[in-house]
Design an enzyme around this catalytic site. Structure first.
Site, PDB file in Angstrom:
ATOM      1  N   ARG A   1     -92.366 -31.974  51.166  1.00 30.95           N
ATOM      2  CA  ARG A   1     -91.070 -32.490  51.624  1.00 30.95           C
ATOM      3  C   ARG A   1     -91.199 -33.088  53.020  1.00 30.95           C
ATOM      4  NH1 ARG A   1     -86.620 -28.572  51.524  1.00 30.95           N
ATOM      5  NH2 ARG A   1     -85.445 -30.492  51.744  1.00 30.95           N
TER       6      ARG A   1
ATOM      7  N   GLN B   1     -76.691 -30.115  57.269  1.00 27.25           N
ATOM      8  CA  GLN B   1     -77.444 -29.107  56.502  1.00 27.25           C
ATOM      9  C   GLN B   1     -78.837 -29.637  56.206  1.00 27.25           C
ATOM     10  OE1 GLN B   1     -74.714 -27.413  53.201  1.00 27.25           O
ATOM     11  NE2 GLN B   1     -73.701 -29.291  53.864  1.00 27.25           N
ATOM     12  N   ASN B   2     -79.066 -30.903  56.552  1.00 26.77           N
ATOM     13  CA  ASN B   2     -80.353 -31.522  56.210  1.00 26.77           C
ATOM     14  C   ASN B   2     -81.442 -31.093  57.187  1.00 26.77           C
ATOM     15  OD1 ASN B   2     -78.914 -32.720  54.240  1.00 26.77           O
ATOM     16  ND2 ASN B   2     -78.844 -34.749  55.185  1.00 26.77           N
ATOM     17  N   VAL B   3     -82.655 -31.017  56.639  1.00 30.92           N
ATOM     18  CA  VAL B   3     -83.772 -30.595  57.474  1.00 30.92           C
ATOM     19  C   VAL B   3     -84.618 -31.790  57.909  1.00 30.92           C
ATOM     20  CG1 VAL B   3     -83.805 -28.226  56.596  1.00 30.92           C
ATOM     21  CG2 VAL B   3     -85.104 -29.980  55.384  1.00 30.92           C
ATOM     22  N   ASP B   4     -84.255 -32.995  57.428  1.00 35.74           N
ATOM     23  CA  ASP B   4     -84.938 -34.193  57.937  1.00 35.74           C
ATOM     24  C   ASP B   4     -84.338 -34.551  59.299  1.00 35.74           C
ATOM     25  OD1 ASP B   4     -82.680 -36.132  57.754  1.00 35.74           O
ATOM     26  OD2 ASP B   4     -82.864 -35.830  55.593  1.00 35.74           O
TER      27      ASP B   4
ATOM     28  N   THR C   1     -72.329 -33.643  50.511  1.00 32.62           N
ATOM     29  CA  THR C   1     -72.651 -32.228  50.277  1.00 32.62           C
ATOM     30  C   THR C   1     -71.777 -31.699  49.143  1.00 32.62           C
ATOM     31  OG1 THR C   1     -72.614 -29.968  51.151  1.00 32.62           O
ATOM     32  CG2 THR C   1     -71.144 -31.542  52.240  1.00 32.62           C
ATOM     33  N   SER C   2     -72.401 -30.901  48.267  1.00 31.79           N
ATOM     34  CA  SER C   2     -71.642 -30.339  47.152  1.00 31.79           C
ATOM     35  C   SER C   2     -70.793 -29.154  47.609  1.00 31.79           C
ATOM     36  CB  SER C   2     -72.605 -29.903  46.040  1.00 31.79           C
ATOM     37  OG  SER C   2     -73.482 -28.908  46.547  1.00 31.79           O
TER      38      SER C   2
ATOM     39  N   HIS D   1     -79.676 -25.694  58.844  1.00 37.96           N
ATOM     40  CA  HIS D   1     -80.679 -25.079  57.966  1.00 37.96           C
ATOM     41  C   HIS D   1     -82.112 -25.299  58.439  1.00 37.96           C
ATOM     42  CE1 HIS D   1     -77.504 -25.081  54.506  1.00 37.96           C
ATOM     43  NE2 HIS D   1     -77.334 -24.104  55.363  1.00 37.96           N
TER      44      HIS D   1
ATOM     45  N   TYR E   1     -92.912 -27.189  51.264  1.00 36.70           N
ATOM     46  CA  TYR E   1     -92.399 -27.828  52.493  1.00 36.70           C
ATOM     47  C   TYR E   1     -93.359 -28.889  53.018  1.00 36.70           C
ATOM     48  CZ  TYR E   1     -88.507 -24.707  52.255  1.00 36.70           C
ATOM     49  OH  TYR E   1     -87.370 -24.073  51.815  1.00 36.70           O
TER      50      TYR E   1
HETATM   51  P1  OAD Z   1     -76.497 -30.829  47.058  1.00 40.26           P
HETATM   52  O1  OAD Z   1     -77.681 -31.353  46.324  1.00 40.26           O
HETATM   53  O2  OAD Z   1     -75.918 -29.536  46.603  1.00 40.26           O
HETATM   54  O3  OAD Z   1     -75.318 -31.901  47.019  1.00 40.26           O
HETATM   55  C1  OAD Z   1     -75.585 -33.255  47.274  1.00 40.26           C
HETATM   56  C2  OAD Z   1     -74.289 -34.021  47.277  1.00 40.26           C
HETATM   57  O4  OAD Z   1     -74.593 -35.363  47.638  1.00 40.26           O
HETATM   58  C3  OAD Z   1     -73.566 -34.073  45.914  1.00 40.26           C
HETATM   59  O5  OAD Z   1     -72.178 -33.835  46.092  1.00 40.26           O
HETATM   60  C4  OAD Z   1     -73.828 -35.509  45.444  1.00 40.26           C
HETATM   61  O6  OAD Z   1     -72.767 -36.041  44.648  1.00 40.26           O
HETATM   62  C5  OAD Z   1     -73.884 -36.237  46.783  1.00 40.26           C
HETATM   63  N1  OAD Z   1     -74.600 -37.525  46.758  1.00 40.26           N
HETATM   64  C6  OAD Z   1     -75.560 -37.970  45.903  1.00 40.26           C
HETATM   65  N2  OAD Z   1     -75.950 -39.210  46.237  1.00 40.26           N
HETATM   66  C7  OAD Z   1     -75.222 -39.575  47.329  1.00 40.26           C
HETATM   67  C8  OAD Z   1     -75.162 -40.742  48.155  1.00 40.26           C
HETATM   68  N3  OAD Z   1     -75.921 -41.811  47.909  1.00 40.26           N
HETATM   69  N4  OAD Z   1     -74.301 -40.751  49.197  1.00 40.26           N
HETATM   70  C9  OAD Z   1     -73.499 -39.673  49.441  1.00 40.26           C
HETATM   71  N5  OAD Z   1     -73.518 -38.550  48.696  1.00 40.26           N
HETATM   72  C10 OAD Z   1     -74.363 -38.499  47.650  1.00 40.26           C
HETATM   73  O7  OAD Z   1     -76.913 -30.784  48.612  1.00 40.26           O
HETATM   74  P2  OAD Z   1     -76.238 -29.976  49.814  1.00 40.26           P
HETATM   75  O8  OAD Z   1     -74.783 -29.793  49.612  1.00 40.26           O
HETATM   76  O9  OAD Z   1     -76.701 -30.631  51.062  1.00 40.26           O
HETATM   77  O10 OAD Z   1     -80.241 -25.429  51.818  1.00 40.26           O
HETATM   78  O11 OAD Z   1     -76.955 -28.598  49.679  1.00 40.26           O
HETATM   79  C11 OAD Z   1     -76.704 -27.605  50.638  1.00 40.26           C
HETATM   80  C12 OAD Z   1     -77.913 -26.750  50.861  1.00 40.26           C
HETATM   81  O12 OAD Z   1     -78.398 -26.271  49.613  1.00 40.26           O
HETATM   82  C13 OAD Z   1     -79.105 -27.468  51.451  1.00 40.26           C
HETATM   83  O13 OAD Z   1     -79.049 -27.590  52.856  1.00 40.26           O
HETATM   84  C14 OAD Z   1     -80.251 -26.614  51.029  1.00 40.26           C
HETATM   85  C15 OAD Z   1     -79.847 -26.377  49.602  1.00 40.26           C
HETATM   86  O14 OAD Z   1     -80.306 -25.268  48.992  1.00 40.26           O
HETATM   87  C16 OAD Z   1     -81.356 -24.714  51.997  1.00 40.26           C
HETATM   88  O15 OAD Z   1     -82.433 -25.020  51.526  1.00 40.26           O
HETATM   89  C17 OAD Z   1     -81.144 -23.504  52.843  1.00 40.26           C
END
Ligand code: OAD
Length: 231
Positions: free
Chosen positions: A56, A86-89, A173-174, A104, A53
């Protein structure tokens, strides 16, 4: 004024140079979740977790909001905007968004391992915590992050806000991590849902408006679509 609720994930900050988790080259390819993002991992090797962390946090301090963050902040002049991230920034806040919920946790904050109400804010001149850094009651500090296996204290508030949305926007977000991913099911019936992501994202929602773009271009396109529809 229409109330737009925006659920954001790591892709929102990708164009600011912050790595996502599950894309190729993402953070979870380089680190095991159970080692760096669980209470058990912290118990086993606290310095490894603090280092993860710390790195990051330094990257986040060095990053700047991108056009997507800025576009969302500008939308506050035409809409009521609630951001659930969900972002921590803190790039949404630094872009000027005034209504942001962090599901988060927050990277720039740390808290006591003994008393979770003792929360401290770090600054870029002292961006690290290490073993031996303690709260005022003498207990080790930890990142103010929701780890896997921990409760998500803001989820109920986030669900309530999502229920009130006139429009839901999902960006970068995925939708892999619950309960955050489940929020999209809290909208009222027939609430329009827009999803901005360069890649296809699987959801259980049938009628989603998919804007297949990165966050900056996607937010720009969204603003044009909404302007035509609602002004
Ligand atoms: P992911 O890494 O799972 O998903 C990121 C998403 O962003 C994917 O669908 C990519 O296609 C998309 N992406 C990539 N580049 C992009 C761009 N330039 N513009 C828009 N989208 C883009 O991240 P999260 O879904 O945020 O939690 O992950 C959820 C949680 O999992 C996080 O908050 C974290 C992680 O583990 C904890 O640490 C508790």
């Amino acid at each position: 004024m229409k109330h737009i609720v925006v659920l954001t994930g790591a892709g929102m900050s990708a164009e600011s140079g912050i790595a996502t988790f599950r894309d190729s080259g993402g953070l979870w390819e380089q680190h095991a979740i159970e080692d760096v993002a669980t209470p058990e991992g912290f118990q086993r090797n606290p310095q490894l977790v603090l280092d993860f962390y710390n790195e990051r946090r330094k990257a986040a301090f060095g990053a700047k909001p991108n056009k997507g963050h800025i576009g969302l902040a500008e939308m506050e002049s035409d809409y009521k905007i609630s951001i659930i991230t969900q972002n921590v920034d803190n790039l949404h806040e630094r872009a000027g968004s005034t209504n942001v919920i962090h599901l988060h946790g927050e990277l720039n904050k740390v808290r006591s391992t003994a008393d979770p109400s003792l929360i401290y804010t770090l600054t870029s001149d002292k961006p690290e915590i290490n073993i031996g850094d303690k709260c005022e009651k003498g207990s080790q500090l930890r990142p103010h992050i929701v780890w896997f296996g921990e409760a998500v204290p803001m989820i109920e508030k986030a669900a309530e806000i999502t229920q009130q949305a006139d429009i839901l926007v999902v960006i970068g977000t995925s939708l892999n991590v619950y309960p955050a991913a489940g929020l999209i099911n809290y909208t009222k019936q027939n609430t329009p849902i827009y999803l901005i992501d360069p890649k296809e994202v699987k959801t259980n929602i049938k009628s989603i408006h998919f804007i297949q773009k990165g966050a900056s271009e996607g937010v720009e396109e969204l603003r044009e679509i909404l302007k035509l529809k609602y002004s």
